[in-house]
Design an enzyme around this catalytic site. Structure first.
Site, PDB file in Angstrom:
ATOM      1  N   SER A  61       0.845  -1.187   0.000  1.00  0.00           N
ATOM      2  CA  SER A  61       0.000   0.000   0.000  1.00  0.00           C
ATOM      3  C   SER A  61       0.883   1.241   0.000  1.00  0.00           C
ATOM      4  O   SER A  61       2.017   1.209   0.513  1.00  0.00           O
ATOM      5  CB  SER A  61      -0.904   0.022   1.232  1.00  0.00           C
ATOM      6  OG  SER A  61      -1.609   1.254   1.320  1.00  0.00           O
TER       7      SER A  61
ATOM      8  N   TYR B 195      -3.106   0.141  10.267  1.00  0.00           N
ATOM      9  CA  TYR B 195      -3.076  -0.543   8.975  1.00  0.00           C
ATOM     10  C   TYR B 195      -1.803  -0.172   8.223  1.00  0.00           C
ATOM     11  O   TYR B 195      -1.139  -1.035   7.645  1.00  0.00           O
ATOM     12  CB  TYR B 195      -4.310  -0.156   8.159  1.00  0.00           C
ATOM     13  CG  TYR B 195      -4.224  -0.557   6.703  1.00  0.00           C
ATOM     14  CD1 TYR B 195      -4.457  -1.870   6.310  1.00  0.00           C
ATOM     15  CD2 TYR B 195      -3.913   0.382   5.714  1.00  0.00           C
ATOM     16  CE1 TYR B 195      -4.373  -2.252   4.985  1.00  0.00           C
ATOM     17  CE2 TYR B 195      -3.831   0.011   4.381  1.00  0.00           C
ATOM     18  CZ  TYR B 195      -4.061  -1.300   4.014  1.00  0.00           C
ATOM     19  OH  TYR B 195      -3.964  -1.664   2.691  1.00  0.00           O
TER      20      TYR B 195
ATOM     21  N   ALA C  86       1.012   0.644   9.414  1.00  0.00           N
ATOM     22  CA  ALA C  86       2.150  -0.051  10.018  1.00  0.00           C
ATOM     23  C   ALA C  86       2.267  -1.477   9.486  1.00  0.00           C
ATOM     24  O   ALA C  86       3.375  -1.980   9.263  1.00  0.00           O
ATOM     25  CB  ALA C  86       2.023  -0.048  11.533  1.00  0.00           C
TER      26      ALA C  86
ATOM     27  N   LYS D  80       1.435  -2.433   6.549  1.00  0.00           N
ATOM     28  CA  LYS D  80       1.924  -2.351   5.179  1.00  0.00           C
ATOM     29  C   LYS D  80       3.384  -1.893   5.112  1.00  0.00           C
ATOM     30  O   LYS D  80       4.099  -2.250   4.175  1.00  0.00           O
ATOM     31  CB  LYS D  80       1.020  -1.435   4.352  1.00  0.00           C
ATOM     32  CG  LYS D  80      -0.365  -2.047   4.113  1.00  0.00           C
ATOM     33  CD  LYS D  80      -0.287  -3.396   3.409  1.00  0.00           C
ATOM     34  CE  LYS D  80      -1.651  -3.955   3.052  1.00  0.00           C
ATOM     35  NZ  LYS D  80      -1.579  -5.246   2.332  1.00  0.00           N
TER      36      LYS D  80
END
Length: 233
Positions: A138, A150, A152, A154
């Site tokens: 991402s 989230y 973190a 990725k």
């Protein structure tokens, strides 16, 4: 058909994974798609007319025995494995300072452990075909945003991609991290609505993933960031 390439896609019953599966099947590949929802996988197969080159396997991307079972089923059905796409993932859409920790464990396991388990389960087969690993990361794994749990996960996928590349390149296996910006997929269902601004479609992102899988032998494209035009960060 027996010599056509084979790909395994986690979280392949909808969204980005389903779009990748469609494109690969149209290009003559054989494809295994996995997911936790049996009904969703069944509906996806029915939508495509249950083509001979499609195998669906119910399984949790964060459970090693289920990931290994999907790899084994692919090898039994198709006889080889040329590419894996670690696509399964989701977001709790909250932050470290005010979010609900109840959802974080599952998110971390799916988003971070899941890709690592897929690599471990498939690497021996990929060595034989000198195949490719594609990890769906991402933009949130390259840019810091306030409190983003989230993101973190990725960031961890970004690191996993390069750490994996450094180990498996000697085996002739390629590794590509595809990091999308905002994409119009079921990812946003738990958010309650689509975010404002420009979004990619799942088909647009799938084109980049399929392009990475189709690189010439000996070529390893490592990091591809794909944003919709109009997304500034």
């Amino acid at each position: 058909m027996t010599d056509s390439p084979v790909a395994l896609i986690t979280g392949g019953g909808s969204g980005i994974g389903a779009a990748v599966a469609r494109r690969l099947l149209d290009a003559g590949h054989r494809v295994t798609v996995t997911g936790r929802g049996e009904k969703r996988l069944h509906a996806f197969a029915e939508e495509l007319g249950r083509p001979e080159g499609l195998l669906t396997v119910v399984g949790n991307a964060a459970e090693y025995d289920q990931v290994q079972a999907a790899v084994d089923a692919t090898l039994k059905e198709f006889g080889r494995l040329d590419a894996v796409v670690a696509n399964a993932g989701f977001a709790t859409h909250d932050t470290v300072a005010d979010g609900d920790p109840a959802g974080w464990s599952e998110m971390v396991l799916t988003n971070v452990l899941g890709p690592a388990l897929l690599i471990r389960a498939s690497i021996d087969a990929l060595k034989e075909t000198r195949g490719r690993i594609v990890l769906v990361g991402s933009v949130a794994g390259h840019i810091h945003t306030p409190g983003n749990i989230y993101g973190a996960t990725k960031w961890a996928v970004t690191g996993l991609a390069e750490n994996t590349r450094r180990q498996v390149t000697e085996f002739g296996v390629g590794v590509t991290l595809i990091s999308p910006g905002r994409v119009e997929t079921p990812f946003w269902d738990s958010y309650g609505s689509l975010p404002p601004g420009h979004l990619l479609t799942a088909d647009q992102l799938a084109e980049s993933i399929v392009w990475a899988i189709g690189q010439p032998e000996g070529v390893d494209v490592n990091t591809v960031v794909v944003r919709p035009i109009g997304q500034p960060v």
